[in-house]
Structures are given as C-alpha cells and as structure tokens.
Design an enzyme around this catalytic site. Structure first.
Site, PDB file in Angstrom:
ATOM      1  N   GLN A   1     -31.599  34.665  19.260  1.00  0.00           N
ATOM      2  CA  GLN A   1     -30.423  35.518  19.099  1.00  0.00           C
ATOM      3  C   GLN A   1     -29.957  36.052  20.450  1.00  0.00           C
ATOM      4  O   GLN A   1     -30.747  36.538  21.252  1.00  0.00           O
ATOM      5  CB  GLN A   1     -30.761  36.681  18.143  1.00  0.00           C
ATOM      6  CG  GLN A   1     -29.587  37.527  17.740  1.00  0.00           C
ATOM      7  CD  GLN A   1     -28.562  36.772  16.892  1.00  0.00           C
ATOM      8  OE1 GLN A   1     -28.898  35.834  16.171  1.00  0.00           O
ATOM      9  NE2 GLN A   1     -27.307  37.152  16.998  1.00  0.00           N
TER      10      GLN A   1
ATOM     11  N   LYS B   1     -29.395  35.922   8.523  1.00  0.00           N
ATOM     12  CA  LYS B   1     -29.759  34.509   8.719  1.00  0.00           C
ATOM     13  C   LYS B   1     -31.014  34.176   7.914  1.00  0.00           C
ATOM     14  O   LYS B   1     -31.070  33.150   7.227  1.00  0.00           O
ATOM     15  CB  LYS B   1     -29.999  34.225  10.214  1.00  0.00           C
ATOM     16  CG  LYS B   1     -28.699  34.154  10.999  1.00  0.00           C
ATOM     17  CD  LYS B   1     -28.897  34.062  12.494  1.00  0.00           C
ATOM     18  CE  LYS B   1     -27.532  34.103  13.185  1.00  0.00           C
ATOM     19  NZ  LYS B   1     -27.571  34.041  14.640  1.00  0.00           N
TER      20      LYS B   1
ATOM     21  N   ASP C   1     -28.139  25.984  17.548  1.00  0.00           N
ATOM     22  CA  ASP C   1     -27.028  26.755  18.112  1.00  0.00           C
ATOM     23  C   ASP C   1     -26.076  25.832  18.875  1.00  0.00           C
ATOM     24  O   ASP C   1     -24.943  26.225  19.185  1.00  0.00           O
ATOM     25  CB  ASP C   1     -27.589  27.782  19.116  1.00  0.00           C
ATOM     26  CG  ASP C   1     -27.428  29.220  18.641  1.00  0.00           C
ATOM     27  OD1 ASP C   1     -26.534  29.481  17.813  1.00  0.00           O
ATOM     28  OD2 ASP C   1     -28.195  30.072  19.114  1.00  0.00           O
TER      29      ASP C   1
HETATM   30  N1  LIG Z   1     -27.894  32.640  19.288  1.00  0.00           N
HETATM   31  C1  LIG Z   1     -26.705  33.140  18.895  1.00  0.00           C
HETATM   32  N2  LIG Z   1     -26.406  34.412  19.155  1.00  0.00           N
HETATM   33  C2  LIG Z   1     -25.195  34.891  18.766  1.00  0.00           C
HETATM   34  C3  LIG Z   1     -24.284  34.083  18.041  1.00  0.00           C
HETATM   35  C4  LIG Z   1     -24.640  32.743  17.789  1.00  0.00           C
HETATM   36  O1  LIG Z   1     -23.859  31.941  17.188  1.00  0.00           O
HETATM   37  N3  LIG Z   1     -25.863  32.303  18.216  1.00  0.00           N
HETATM   38  N4  LIG Z   1     -23.094  34.618  17.558  1.00  0.00           N
HETATM   39  C5  LIG Z   1     -22.891  36.054  17.580  1.00  0.00           C
HETATM   40  C6  LIG Z   1     -23.465  36.830  16.443  1.00  0.00           C
HETATM   41  N5  LIG Z   1     -23.528  36.155  15.136  1.00  0.00           N
HETATM   42  C7  LIG Z   1     -24.512  35.271  14.917  1.00  0.00           C
HETATM   43  O2  LIG Z   1     -25.527  35.249  15.527  1.00  0.00           O
HETATM   44  C8  LIG Z   1     -22.710  36.581  14.040  1.00  0.00           C
HETATM   45  C9  LIG Z   1     -21.694  37.484  14.219  1.00  0.00           C
HETATM   46  C10 LIG Z   1     -20.966  37.954  13.120  1.00  0.00           C
HETATM   47  C11 LIG Z   1     -21.237  37.503  11.844  1.00  0.00           C
HETATM   48  C12 LIG Z   1     -20.533  38.048  10.645  1.00  0.00           C
HETATM   49  O3  LIG Z   1     -20.764  37.592   9.545  1.00  0.00           O
HETATM   50  N6  LIG Z   1     -19.683  39.043  10.825  1.00  0.00           N
HETATM   51  C13 LIG Z   1     -19.058  39.734   9.713  1.00  0.00           C
HETATM   52  C14 LIG Z   1     -19.034  41.209  10.026  1.00  0.00           C
HETATM   53  C15 LIG Z   1     -20.438  41.762  10.071  1.00  0.00           C
HETATM   54  C16 LIG Z   1     -20.516  43.145  10.671  1.00  0.00           C
HETATM   55  O4  LIG Z   1     -20.224  44.085   9.970  1.00  0.00           O
HETATM   56  O5  LIG Z   1     -20.907  43.226  11.833  1.00  0.00           O
HETATM   57  C17 LIG Z   1     -17.645  39.247   9.524  1.00  0.00           C
HETATM   58  O6  LIG Z   1     -17.004  38.845  10.511  1.00  0.00           O
HETATM   59  O7  LIG Z   1     -17.194  39.281   8.387  1.00  0.00           O
HETATM   60  C18 LIG Z   1     -22.242  36.591  11.674  1.00  0.00           C
HETATM   61  C19 LIG Z   1     -22.968  36.139  12.761  1.00  0.00           C
HETATM   62  C20 LIG Z   1     -23.529  36.642  18.846  1.00  0.00           C
HETATM   63  N7  LIG Z   1     -24.857  36.170  19.044  1.00  0.00           N
END
Ligand SMILES: Nc1nc2c(c(=O)[nH]1)N[C@@H](CN(C=O)c1ccc(C(=O)N[C@@H](CCC(=O)O)C(=O)O)cc1)CN2
Length: 297
Positions: free
Chosen positions: A98, A54, A121
């Site tokens: 987060q 981020k 968020d």
């Molecule tokens: N305050 C928040 N916490 C969390 C959120 C949120 O939207 N707001 N969502 C999830 C985690 N998340 C962002 O925070 C998030 C999860 C996954 C990815 C992502 O790009 N995933 C990749 C794989 C990455 C890996 O190897 O783990 C993909 O799917 O290609 C981005 C953001 C929980 N917490």
C-alpha cells in the site's frame, strides 16, 4: 445537457460477481484459489480503510487474503525481506504494498523487488514497460484499468479518433491512463502543472480524465459539450463549521455535469473500481502462474 452519472459502485460489484464465479470455477476444476497479499506499513487512516476493504472484498470473492500490517518504524530492509518471502510463497499469487510508504522507505525499490508476475498493482518496470509496448500480458495499474472499463461502457463503438486529455502525469494514474487511451487509438494529450492554457486544452477533450489531486480544479466551462469526464481525484476538504471532512474530486461536479454527457461521481466512481480491478489482476496473475486459461469475459 445534464450528464448521466457513471455508477462505479455498481460496475465494481458486477465485476466482483464475475470474479467470484471464475474463482469458484477454478477451485472446482483445479483445487486451488488465487491468493492476494496486501502489505501496510504505518497507520495512515485512509490506507487502513483501503487495506481493510481489499482484504474483505478478496475474501468475499472466494480468494485467500493475506494481510501484513507493519509498524511505521519498519526498516526498508525488513520490508524488502517480507516482499522476498511473499515472492517465494506459492499460495500468494498477487502482492500489493500500500502506498504511500513512510519517507524512510524507497517505494520504487520496494516495487522493483516484487516479482513482476505477482505485481498486481502493475507498477513494476516490467509491467509499465510492457503496457507502453502494447504487451497484452502486462499487468495494468488498477485505477486506470477501472477508468478504461467505465469508458468502454460509454463508447460501445470504440474510442478510435477521439481526443482524450489526461490531466496529471503520475506513474500510478496519468501515465498508464495515457498508454491505455493510446492503445484505444485516441489522440492523447497529457497535461500537467506547466501546461499552458489548461482550460482551452480541456475544452478540446471528448474524454477528460482528471487525476491531479487538487479539489475541484477542473471547472464546468473547461468541459466540452457532450464530453465523458472521469474524475480520479479523492480529496478530503474540511469546510468551515462542519465537523466531518467532505470528499470531493478534481472536477467541480455540478458545474461539469451541465456540459458533460457522462461523468463519474466522487465518491462512488473510480474508487470502487480500483479495488475490483485489483482482484481481477490477482485472478489473471494466478491463472498465468498456474498455466491455466482464465475464463473472465
Ligand atoms: N499500492 C497502491 N497504493 C495506492 C493505490 C493503489 O492503486 N495501489 N491507490 C490509492 C488508494 N486506493 C487503493 O489502494 C483506493 C482509493 C480509493 C478507493 C475508494 O473506493 N474510494 C471511495 C471513497 C472512500 C473514502 O471514503 O475514502 C470512492 O471513491 O468512492 C479505493 C482504493 C493510493 N494508494
């Protein structure tokens, strides 16, 4: 049918490029740039990666990034005090704490302490309520917003009248996703652990969104021929004899792709759009706070 694969990485990059152009226009015309503060409490490895990404992507879009990394022992009171400080800071237009937070901290209380205008968020009750009331100024949670953007690409003629099934009723994904699909005039069913005959229900879906957090739960024969499948799951599974964990979604991808018209992969589908939408919400929130028109398409 063999599905086309919806490229979330490419969609996220395209959105970030549009955001960078808008940020440089704002800077040139108004001499400020949007600022995003991200707060991480503890050392959860996945959260550390997400927070790092981020910060990196915020800076790459030309915005200001403020990272606050606090130890797992941080008290609820200390975290609330930081949120209050960020609420008052004019250089911070968006605040994200987060999740998950350590157990001794009431996550809902923290969310409700964030200024709704800076709640990028979209989890504050003012924003969740606004979304369900159809208020166009409500900030929309990033993951469902990313799903919606990808769905719109798949349905250039709109989604009105389509059957949508959302598997999962979380506050972060399932409920806001259902609201967004209702706003698109879909007929929406939200399924969960108590739903009877889930496979039969999923087979009615023109749009199937899986957000349950159970690896490959949605099987290929649950998917209607020609459906569009959005897989929100990010599950790490440890396979016997393999050192590294594998990332899988909530949908059995290869099976589902046999029936679907289009499907998001994991990784590389919904995940990348989540962060791009966070940047988008920050630019939108910043423009509102400065009372300038946001020229994002
Ligand atoms: N305050 C928040 N916490 C969390 C959120 C949120 O939207 N707001 N969502 C999830 C985690 N998340 C962002 O925070 C998030 C999860 C996954 C990815 C992502 O790009 N995933 C990749 C794989 C990455 C890996 O190897 O783990 C993909 O799917 O290609 C981005 C953001 C929980 N917490």
């Amino acid at each position: 049918m063999s599905a086309s694969i919806i490229d979330g990485k490419a969609a996220a990059q395209a959105l970030r490029e549009r955001l960078a152009i808008e940020v440089s226009r704002i800077d040139a015309e108004h001499s400020w740039v949007p600022g995003l503060a991200v707060v991480l409490v503890g050392e959860d490895p996945a959260s550390q990666v997400y927070v790092r990404n981020k910060g990196k992507q915020t800076a790459e879009a030309g915005m200001r990034s403020f990272e606050h990394k606090l130890p797992a022992s941080t008290s609820e009171r200390e975290l609330l005090a930081l949120v209050e400080t960020l609420n008052q800071d004019d250089s911070v237009n968006g605040i994200l704490v987060q999740l998950p937070l350590p157990d001794h901290i009431d996550a809902q209380l923290v969310i409700e302490t964030i200024d709704p205008a800076k709640d990028v968020d979209g989890f504050h009750p003012m924003n969740t309520g606004g979304l369900s009331n159809g208020d166009p100024t409500a900030l929309v949670p990033c993951t469902p917003l990313g799903c919606l953007m990808m769905l719109r690409e798949q349905f250039p003629g709109g989604m009105a009248g389509l059957n949508a099934v959302v598997v999962g009723r979380s506050n972060i994904v399932g409920k806001p996703m259902a609201q967004l699909l209702i706003a698109e005039s879909c007929t929406v069913t939200v399924a969960h652990s108590k739903t009877r005959d889930l496979p039969a229900l999923c087979q009615t879906a023109d749009i199937l969104v899986a957000a349950v957090g159970r690896p490959e739960m949605v099987r290929g024969d649950w998917v209607k021929e020609g459906a569009v499948v959005i897989d929100v799951g990010i599950n790490r599974v440890q396979l016997e004899g393999q050192e590294k964990a594998r990332l899988v979604g909530d949908v059995a991808f290869t099976e589902a792709a046999e029936n679907a018209r289009a499907i998001t992969p994991v990784p590389g589908g919904v995940g990348p759009m989540t962060i791009a939408c966070l940047l988008r919400n920050t630019v939108v929130a910043a423009c509102r706070q400065h009372r300038v028109v946001c020229e994002l398409s």
